[in-house]
Design a protein around this motif. Structure first.
Motif, PDB file in Angstrom:
ATOM      1  N   ILE A  61       0.836  -1.203   0.000  1.00  0.00           N
ATOM      2  CA  ILE A  61       0.000   0.000   0.000  1.00  0.00           C
ATOM      3  C   ILE A  61       0.869   1.249   0.000  1.00  0.00           C
ATOM      4  N   ALA A  62       1.883   1.267   0.835  1.00  0.00           N
ATOM      5  CA  ALA A  62       2.765   2.437   0.927  1.00  0.00           C
ATOM      6  C   ALA A  62       3.478   2.696  -0.396  1.00  0.00           C
ATOM      7  N   GLN A  63       3.868   1.639  -1.087  1.00  0.00           N
ATOM      8  CA  GLN A  63       4.499   1.815  -2.396  1.00  0.00           C
ATOM      9  C   GLN A  63       3.502   2.424  -3.379  1.00  0.00           C
ATOM     10  N   GLN A  64       2.257   2.014  -3.320  1.00  0.00           N
ATOM     11  CA  GLN A  64       1.236   2.590  -4.190  1.00  0.00           C
ATOM     12  C   GLN A  64       1.031   4.071  -3.895  1.00  0.00           C
ATOM     13  N   LEU A  69      11.293   3.051  -0.278  1.00  0.00           N
ATOM     14  CA  LEU A  69      11.572   1.949   0.648  1.00  0.00           C
ATOM     15  C   LEU A  69      12.152   2.470   1.956  1.00  0.00           C
ATOM     16  N   GLY A  70      12.954   3.515   1.891  1.00  0.00           N
ATOM     17  CA  GLY A  70      13.499   4.110   3.117  1.00  0.00           C
ATOM     18  C   GLY A  70      12.401   4.685   4.004  1.00  0.00           C
ATOM     19  N   GLU A  71      11.440   5.360   3.388  1.00  0.00           N
ATOM     20  CA  GLU A  71      10.320   5.910   4.159  1.00  0.00           C
ATOM     21  C   GLU A  71       9.464   4.787   4.751  1.00  0.00           C
ATOM     22  N   ILE A  72       9.268   3.737   3.979  1.00  0.00           N
ATOM     23  CA  ILE A  72       8.501   2.594   4.471  1.00  0.00           C
ATOM     24  C   ILE A  72       9.225   1.944   5.642  1.00  0.00           C
ATOM     25  N   ARG A 100       1.436  13.588   4.122  1.00  0.00           N
ATOM     26  CA  ARG A 100       2.064  13.358   2.814  1.00  0.00           C
ATOM     27  C   ARG A 100       1.004  13.151   1.737  1.00  0.00           C
ATOM     28  N   ILE A 101      -0.012  12.371   2.044  1.00  0.00           N
ATOM     29  CA  ILE A 101      -1.085  12.120   1.082  1.00  0.00           C
ATOM     30  C   ILE A 101      -1.827  13.421   0.774  1.00  0.00           C
ATOM     31  N   ASP A 102      -2.105  14.203   1.797  1.00  0.00           N
ATOM     32  CA  ASP A 102      -2.790  15.486   1.591  1.00  0.00           C
ATOM     33  C   ASP A 102      -1.972  16.397   0.685  1.00  0.00           C
ATOM     34  N   ALA A 103      -0.655  16.423   0.861  1.00  0.00           N
ATOM     35  CA  ALA A 103       0.207  17.246   0.007  1.00  0.00           C
ATOM     36  C   ALA A 103       0.187  16.730  -1.436  1.00  0.00           C
TER      37      ALA A 103
END
Length: 155
Positions: A61-64, A69-72, A100-103
């Motif tokens: 999900i995070a990759q999508q 990978l560092g943030e994950i 992050r999603i909002d941005a």
């Protein structure tokens, strides 16, 4: 982990792959990147906690969402080791990612709103296109499409 996991708590790598829809090599890749950590059996085989199914699902999900990978890895490091993460644990990660999603949504909306005008004008000129900063007014704020990435044109 305070108690040793029982055999029923552990899944072989093939089962993790099957249940997540990934290949075994993808599971090994995530292991190599430090995103998941197997427990080795006495025979040296990889065994994963059942809770690793959730971790792998989070990775996908995070990759999508565009996380690196560092943030994950950084987000997963916030989860407890040796126990299944609770809803509270996941909410903490969710809150961290929400900004992050909002941005990203805001940037996509700016792009969408300005793209219509650009396509409609038909000029195809970098000197007059509103997307590419007519008259180079935003050059002082850095390279790239400054209006799209969030800079407002000078008034």
């Amino acid at each position: 982990m305070s108690t040793r996991p029982t055999r029923s708590d552990l899944l072989p790598i093939g089962e993790i792959a099957r249940r997540t829809g990934l290949s075994v090599s993808a599971i090994r890749f995530y292991e190599d990147k430090g995103l998941i950590e197997p427990i080795r059996s006495s025979g040296g085989q990889r065994r994963f906690l059942r809770s690793d199914l959730r971790r792998v699902s989070f990775i996908l999900i995070a990759q999508q969402l565009g996380l690196s990978l560092g943030e994950i890895r950084a987000e997963l490091a916030r989860l407890p080791h040796g126990r299944t993460p609770t809803a509270r644990d996941w909410r903490a990660i969710s809150a961290a990612i929400r900004a992050r999603i909002d941005a990203q949504i805001a940037q996509l909306q700016r792009t969408r709103d300005r793209l219509d005008g650009c396509i409609g004008c038909g000029c195809l000129s970098l000197k007059t296109c509103a997307i590419y900063n007519p008259g180079d007014r935003l050059a002082a704020q850095g390279p790239g499409p400054r209006q799209i990435i969030g800079d407002d044109p000078p008034g």
